[in-house]
Design a protein around this motif. Structure first.
Motif, PDB file in Angstrom:
ATOM      1  N   ILE A 109       0.840  -1.205   0.000  1.00 50.61           N
ATOM      2  CA  ILE A 109       0.000   0.000   0.000  1.00 50.61           C
ATOM      3  C   ILE A 109       0.869   1.247   0.000  1.00 50.61           C
ATOM      4  CG2 ILE A 109      -1.643   1.356   1.348  1.00 50.61           C
ATOM      5  CD1 ILE A 109      -2.816  -1.384   2.292  1.00 50.61           C
ATOM      6  N   PHE A 110       1.872   1.263   0.859  1.00 48.16           N
ATOM      7  CA  PHE A 110       2.744   2.426   1.006  1.00 48.16           C
ATOM      8  C   PHE A 110       3.506   2.719  -0.284  1.00 48.16           C
ATOM      9  CE2 PHE A 110       6.929   4.193   2.153  1.00 48.16           C
ATOM     10  CZ  PHE A 110       6.511   5.379   2.736  1.00 48.16           C
ATOM     11  N   TYR A 111       4.145   1.713  -0.861  1.00 52.65           N
ATOM     12  CA  TYR A 111       4.990   1.925  -2.035  1.00 52.65           C
ATOM     13  C   TYR A 111       4.213   2.049  -3.337  1.00 52.65           C
ATOM     14  CZ  TYR A 111       9.405   1.235   0.402  1.00 52.65           C
ATOM     15  OH  TYR A 111      10.477   1.379   1.231  1.00 52.65           O
ATOM     16  N   LEU A 112       3.082   1.388  -3.440  1.00 55.30           N
ATOM     17  CA  LEU A 112       2.404   1.321  -4.729  1.00 55.30           C
ATOM     18  C   LEU A 112       1.181   2.224  -4.861  1.00 55.30           C
ATOM     19  CD1 LEU A 112       2.786  -2.495  -5.381  1.00 55.30           C
ATOM     20  CD2 LEU A 112       4.214  -0.625  -6.219  1.00 55.30           C
ATOM     21  N   ILE A 132       5.537   2.743 -16.685  1.00 55.93           N
ATOM     22  CA  ILE A 132       5.481   2.178 -15.335  1.00 55.93           C
ATOM     23  C   ILE A 132       6.889   1.799 -14.880  1.00 55.93           C
ATOM     24  CG2 ILE A 132       4.680   0.196 -13.979  1.00 55.93           C
ATOM     25  CD1 ILE A 132       2.061   0.371 -15.679  1.00 55.93           C
ATOM     26  N   LYS A 133       7.677   1.225 -15.788  1.00 58.63           N
ATOM     27  CA  LYS A 133       9.066   0.894 -15.436  1.00 58.63           C
ATOM     28  C   LYS A 133       9.839   2.144 -15.040  1.00 58.63           C
ATOM     29  CE  LYS A 133       9.576  -3.242 -18.285  1.00 58.63           C
ATOM     30  NZ  LYS A 133      10.212  -3.824 -19.479  1.00 58.63           N
ATOM     31  N   LYS A 134       9.662   3.231 -15.805  1.00 59.52           N
ATOM     32  CA  LYS A 134      10.338   4.495 -15.477  1.00 59.52           C
ATOM     33  C   LYS A 134       9.870   5.021 -14.130  1.00 59.52           C
ATOM     34  CE  LYS A 134      10.705   5.980 -20.281  1.00 59.52           C
ATOM     35  NZ  LYS A 134      10.156   6.931 -21.266  1.00 59.52           N
ATOM     36  N   PHE A 135       8.553   4.960 -13.913  1.00 58.26           N
ATOM     37  CA  PHE A 135       7.999   5.444 -12.644  1.00 58.26           C
ATOM     38  C   PHE A 135       8.561   4.642 -11.469  1.00 58.26           C
ATOM     39  CE2 PHE A 135       4.944   5.234  -9.207  1.00 58.26           C
ATOM     40  CZ  PHE A 135       4.677   6.580  -8.980  1.00 58.26           C
ATOM     41  N   LEU A 136       8.591   3.330 -11.592  1.00 49.80           N
ATOM     42  CA  LEU A 136       9.077   2.477 -10.503  1.00 49.80           C
ATOM     43  C   LEU A 136      10.580   2.654 -10.281  1.00 49.80           C
ATOM     44  CD1 LEU A 136       7.029  -0.772 -11.124  1.00 49.80           C
ATOM     45  CD2 LEU A 136       6.699   0.921  -9.311  1.00 49.80           C
ATOM     46  N   LYS A 137      11.307   2.953 -11.348  1.00 53.92           N
ATOM     47  CA  LYS A 137      12.753   3.176 -11.206  1.00 53.92           C
ATOM     48  C   LYS A 137      13.020   4.367 -10.290  1.00 53.92           C
ATOM     49  CE  LYS A 137      16.976   3.432 -13.860  1.00 53.92           C
ATOM     50  NZ  LYS A 137      17.581   3.424 -15.185  1.00 53.92           N
ATOM     51  N   LYS A 138      12.192   5.405 -10.394  1.00 58.96           N
ATOM     52  CA  LYS A 138      12.321   6.569  -9.504  1.00 58.96           C
ATOM     53  C   LYS A 138      12.103   6.177  -8.040  1.00 58.96           C
ATOM     54  CE  LYS A 138      10.368   9.610 -12.944  1.00 58.96           C
ATOM     55  NZ  LYS A 138       9.183  10.410 -13.235  1.00 58.96           N
ATOM     56  N   GLU A 139      11.288   5.145  -7.828  1.00 61.38           N
ATOM     57  CA  GLU A 139      10.989   4.656  -6.474  1.00 61.38           C
ATOM     58  C   GLU A 139      11.958   3.556  -6.036  1.00 61.38           C
ATOM     59  OE1 GLU A 139       8.361   5.859  -4.614  1.00 61.38           O
ATOM     60  OE2 GLU A 139       7.873   7.257  -6.217  1.00 61.38           O
ATOM     61  N   ASN A 140      12.971   3.275  -6.869  1.00 63.04           N
ATOM     62  CA  ASN A 140      13.934   2.189  -6.629  1.00 63.04           C
ATOM     63  C   ASN A 140      13.260   0.818  -6.595  1.00 63.04           C
ATOM     64  OD1 ASN A 140      16.236   3.840  -6.527  1.00 63.04           O
ATOM     65  ND2 ASN A 140      15.796   4.361  -4.391  1.00 63.04           N
ATOM     66  N   LEU A 141      12.267   0.644  -7.459  1.00 60.09           N
ATOM     67  CA  LEU A 141      11.564  -0.626  -7.602  1.00 60.09           C
ATOM     68  C   LEU A 141      11.657  -1.074  -9.054  1.00 60.09           C
ATOM     69  CD1 LEU A 141       8.336   0.253  -5.579  1.00 60.09           C
ATOM     70  CD2 LEU A 141      10.225  -1.176  -4.800  1.00 60.09           C
ATOM     71  N   VAL A 142      11.516  -2.373  -9.293  1.00 58.92           N
ATOM     72  CA  VAL A 142      11.520  -2.899 -10.656  1.00 58.92           C
ATOM     73  C   VAL A 142      10.415  -3.939 -10.805  1.00 58.92           C
ATOM     74  CG1 VAL A 142      13.977  -2.524 -11.092  1.00 58.92           C
ATOM     75  CG2 VAL A 142      13.233  -4.673 -10.092  1.00 58.92           C
ATOM     76  N   LEU A 143       9.952  -4.107 -12.038  1.00 58.36           N
ATOM     77  CA  LEU A 143       9.009  -5.189 -12.338  1.00 58.36           C
ATOM     78  C   LEU A 143       9.796  -6.479 -12.482  1.00 58.36           C
ATOM     79  CD1 LEU A 143       6.773  -3.480 -15.045  1.00 58.36           C
ATOM     80  CD2 LEU A 143       6.213  -3.884 -12.648  1.00 58.36           C
ATOM     81  N   ASN A 144       9.179  -7.601 -12.145  1.00 56.73           N
ATOM     82  CA  ASN A 144       9.883  -8.874 -12.323  1.00 56.73           C
ATOM     83  C   ASN A 144       9.797  -9.347 -13.773  1.00 56.73           C
ATOM     84  OD1 ASN A 144       7.444 -10.253 -12.673  1.00 56.73           O
ATOM     85  ND2 ASN A 144       7.298 -10.783 -10.522  1.00 56.73           N
ATOM     86  N   GLN A 145      10.506 -10.423 -14.074  1.00 63.50           N
ATOM     87  CA  GLN A 145      10.599 -10.904 -15.457  1.00 63.50           C
ATOM     88  C   GLN A 145       9.294 -11.508 -15.969  1.00 63.50           C
ATOM     89  OE1 GLN A 145      12.205 -12.172 -12.870  1.00 63.50           O
ATOM     90  NE2 GLN A 145      11.946 -14.380 -12.824  1.00 63.50           N
ATOM     91  N   LYS A 146       8.330 -11.749 -15.101  1.00 67.10           N
ATOM     92  CA  LYS A 146       7.051 -12.321 -15.540  1.00 67.10           C
ATOM     93  C   LYS A 146       6.131 -11.275 -16.168  1.00 67.10           C
ATOM     94  CE  LYS A 146       6.058 -13.900 -11.497  1.00 67.10           C
ATOM     95  NZ  LYS A 146       5.333 -14.479 -10.381  1.00 67.10           N
TER      96      LYS A 146
END
Length: 131
Positions: free
Chosen positions: A8-11, A51-65
């Motif tokens: 909830i906090f991160y997403l 979304i990948k760019k947005f998550l990169k700013k948050e130091n998060l990444v999508l998984n390979q799936k």
């Protein structure tokens, strides 16, 4: 409980980004799993990159799936098929054998067969880990 709070906090910001900036009308998220629905595959590709760019700013990444599926393809979300039924192991074996037969007889393409294999493979790995 901690993972729910962290999701909830991160997403939460990602939820707003997807709905307000990307204008995705049909969006579902449960903890760190999410689905976006749109009629344009091209636009979904664009959204995936954003979304990948947005998550990169948050130091998060999508998984390979993470991938884009046709809504008619076989996919699992939270251990359920597209009709909302839980995928059971004996159903899995039967469905994989049927898809293999359809592929071998040329009635479906390789992508459809491999998508089924990957979805069920990931589901079974998760069930074994949770046991």
């Amino acid at each position: 409980m901690t993972s729910q709070v962290l999701a909830i906090f991160y997403l939460n910001d990602m939820d707003h980004f997807i709905k307000e900036k990307l204008k995705i009308k049909y969006y579902v998220r449960y903890q760190d799993d999410f689905l976006l629905f749109h009629e344009s595959k091209q636009y979904l590709r664009y959204c995936l990159e954003e979304i990948k760019k947005f998550l990169k700013k948050e130091n998060l990444v999508l998984n390979q799936k993470s991938r884009i599926y046709k809504s008619t393809n076989n996919f699992l979300f939270l251990g359920r098929d597209r009709n909302g039924r839980y995928a059971k192991y004996r159903d899995v074996k039967r469905k994989i054998r049927k898809k293999k037969y359809l592929y071998e007889t040329g009635k479906i393409n390789l992508m459809s067969y491999m998508t089924t294999r990957m979805c069920y493979s990931n589901l079974l790995k998760r069930e074994i880990k949770d046991s």
